[in-house]
Design an enzyme around this catalytic site. Structure first.
Site, mmCIF file in Angstrom:
data_model
loop_
_atom_site.group_PDB
_atom_site.id
_atom_site.type_symbol
_atom_site.label_atom_id
_atom_site.label_comp_id
_atom_site.label_asym_id
_atom_site.label_seq_id
_atom_site.Cartn_x
_atom_site.Cartn_y
_atom_site.Cartn_z
ATOM 1 N N PHE A 37 0.831 -1.211 0.000
ATOM 2 C CA PHE A 37 0.000 0.000 0.000
ATOM 3 C C PHE A 37 0.859 1.251 0.000
ATOM 4 O O PHE A 37 2.079 1.207 0.123
ATOM 5 C CB PHE A 37 -0.965 -0.005 1.194
ATOM 6 C CG PHE A 37 -0.304 0.188 2.549
ATOM 7 C CD1 PHE A 37 0.335 -0.847 3.198
ATOM 8 C CD2 PHE A 37 -0.343 1.430 3.172
ATOM 9 C CE1 PHE A 37 0.932 -0.669 4.446
ATOM 10 C CE2 PHE A 37 0.242 1.622 4.420
ATOM 11 C CZ PHE A 37 0.883 0.574 5.053
ATOM 12 N N ALA A 158 9.947 -2.321 1.304
ATOM 13 C CA ALA A 158 8.598 -2.392 0.728
ATOM 14 C C ALA A 158 7.617 -1.858 1.766
ATOM 15 O O ALA A 158 7.899 -1.874 2.960
ATOM 16 C CB ALA A 158 8.254 -3.833 0.397
ATOM 17 N N LYS A 159 6.493 -1.366 1.280
ATOM 18 C CA LYS A 159 5.407 -1.024 2.204
ATOM 19 C C LYS A 159 4.376 -2.147 2.061
ATOM 20 O O LYS A 159 3.394 -2.018 1.326
ATOM 21 C CB LYS A 159 4.777 0.320 1.826
ATOM 22 C CG LYS A 159 5.292 1.481 2.654
ATOM 23 C CD LYS A 159 4.604 2.779 2.298
ATOM 24 C CE LYS A 159 3.323 2.981 3.053
ATOM 25 N NZ LYS A 159 3.466 3.238 4.483
ATOM 26 N N ALA A 160 4.676 -3.271 2.713
ATOM 27 C CA ALA A 160 3.783 -4.421 2.623
ATOM 28 C C ALA A 160 2.891 -4.451 3.853
ATOM 29 O O ALA A 160 3.338 -4.145 4.963
ATOM 30 C CB ALA A 160 4.594 -5.696 2.521
ATOM 31 N N TYR A 164 3.533 -4.474 8.674
ATOM 32 C CA TYR A 164 3.079 -3.504 9.674
ATOM 33 C C TYR A 164 2.664 -4.166 10.994
ATOM 34 O O TYR A 164 2.400 -3.471 11.975
ATOM 35 C CB TYR A 164 2.009 -2.575 9.082
ATOM 36 C CG TYR A 164 2.725 -1.498 8.286
ATOM 37 C CD1 TYR A 164 3.122 -0.317 8.894
ATOM 38 C CD2 TYR A 164 3.111 -1.717 6.980
ATOM 39 C CE1 TYR A 164 3.849 0.632 8.201
ATOM 40 C CE2 TYR A 164 3.849 -0.782 6.277
ATOM 41 C CZ TYR A 164 4.210 0.392 6.897
ATOM 42 O OH TYR A 164 4.958 1.328 6.215
#
Ligand code: PMP
Length: 305
Positions: A37, A158-160, A164
């Site tokens: 995202f 990465a913004k996985a 989070y």
């Protein structure tokens, strides 16, 4: 933070009504966290709504997707246009934008490759992530007992979605302990970043922030602040920091799309704030840059129309 609905959400090429933007409970990404995202902000500018570094955010989204072997149906330029169309359809200016690339319904199991890649983009008005008063008073941060993910575990570049869990564990620990935010160290004990922010310290007039290899996200706000600070003739170093560099800072601040530029008042109860003169100057400069009021950075502000 509560979400304020807008009219439309972009889903796989269509603008659907907010309340119809639903997915099945067996959607693959919901089960294993395999999704990526972005978080982007748009601001009112003298020339109408402008999205801050929209193309750079979308390029990062596609880089995140590549790491996770997902190829969205549309190219980066198409997704940039989709964000602009969505903002126009929702008739808003100042908003937070959340693109998501995920695996849809139809397959289940730990091999994500057979699943259909889907994409959605939502936007809504969103206030100050760490609270409006944080810009004045600064936030209280603690060094988390949770370590930041590393490159050979779950890549922090990465913004996985699944990664989070790491940020949220640290955030929960901090909130339960009475702090506003957590700072994570990496496996080697060097400062990495906040749960959703990059971290900067100022000492003797020099600004320092951890390098990418410390496991921080390559933040777009971080990159912007480095450029703006250098243009203001400050020395900025990307250098490894240890916990005591936080304690002994003259000033410290977080940067992030959601958080923007926020002073850090305390780290582990050692006072480093509220906001010192360099933090204040950068906050003010950033405030103007994102609102299209500084011509030197006008290419960063991508107008909706
Ligand atoms: N670090 C982490 C872990 C984040 O989630 C974010 C938010 N994307 C940031 C730093 C700041 O990145 P950006 O300035 O691109 O929002």
């Amino acid at each position: 933070m509560p979400i304020t609905p807008t009219k439309k959400i972009w889903m796989d090429g269509e603008l659907v009504d907010w309340e119809d933007a639903n997915i099945h409970v067996l959607t693959h990404s919901l089960h294993y966290g395999w999704a990526v995202f972005e978080g982007i902000r748009a601001y009112e500018t003298p020339n109408g709504p402008g999205v801050f570094r929209l193309t750079d955010h979308m390029k990062r989204l596609y880089r995140s997707a590549k790491i996770y072997c997902m190829e969205p149906d549309i190219p980066v330029e198409g997704s940039v246009q989709a964000v602009k169309d969505l903002i126009a359809a929702n008739e808003i200016a100042t908003c937070y934008i959340r693109p998501l690339v995920y695996l849809g319904y139809g397959e289940i199991g730990l091999n994500p490759l057979p699943s259909k890649v889907r994409m959605s983009i939502a936007c809504w008005p969103w206030g100050a992530y760490l609270g409006e008063e944080a810009f004045e008073t600064g936030v209280r941060a603690m060094v988390s007992s949770w370590r930041r993910l590393d490159n050979n575990m779950i890549p922090p570049q990465a913004k996985a979605c699944g990664q989070y869990l790491n940020s949220s564990l640290a955030k929960v620990e901090a909130v339960k302990a009475g702090y506003d935010e957590a700072i994570l160290l990496n496996a080697h004990g060097y400062v990495s970043d906040g749960t959703g922010e990059n971290v900067f310290v100022v000492r003797d007039g020099v600004i320092s922030t951890p390098p990418a290899h410390a496991g921080c996200l390559g933040g777009i706000t971080r990159d912007s602040i480095i450029q703006v600070a250098r243009d203001l003739d400050y020395e900025v170093r990307e250098t490894e920091l240890v916990r005591t560099d936080l304690y002994l800072a003259d000033e410290a601040f977080f940067t992030g799309t959601a958080a923007e530029v926020v002073p850090v008042r305390e780290v582990d109860d050692r006072v480093v704030g509220p906001a010192g003169p360099i933090t204040r100057r950068l906050m003010e400069a950033f405030h103007n840059v994102v609102r299209g009021k500084d011509d030197r950075y006008k290419d960063w502000v991508e107008l909706v129309r």
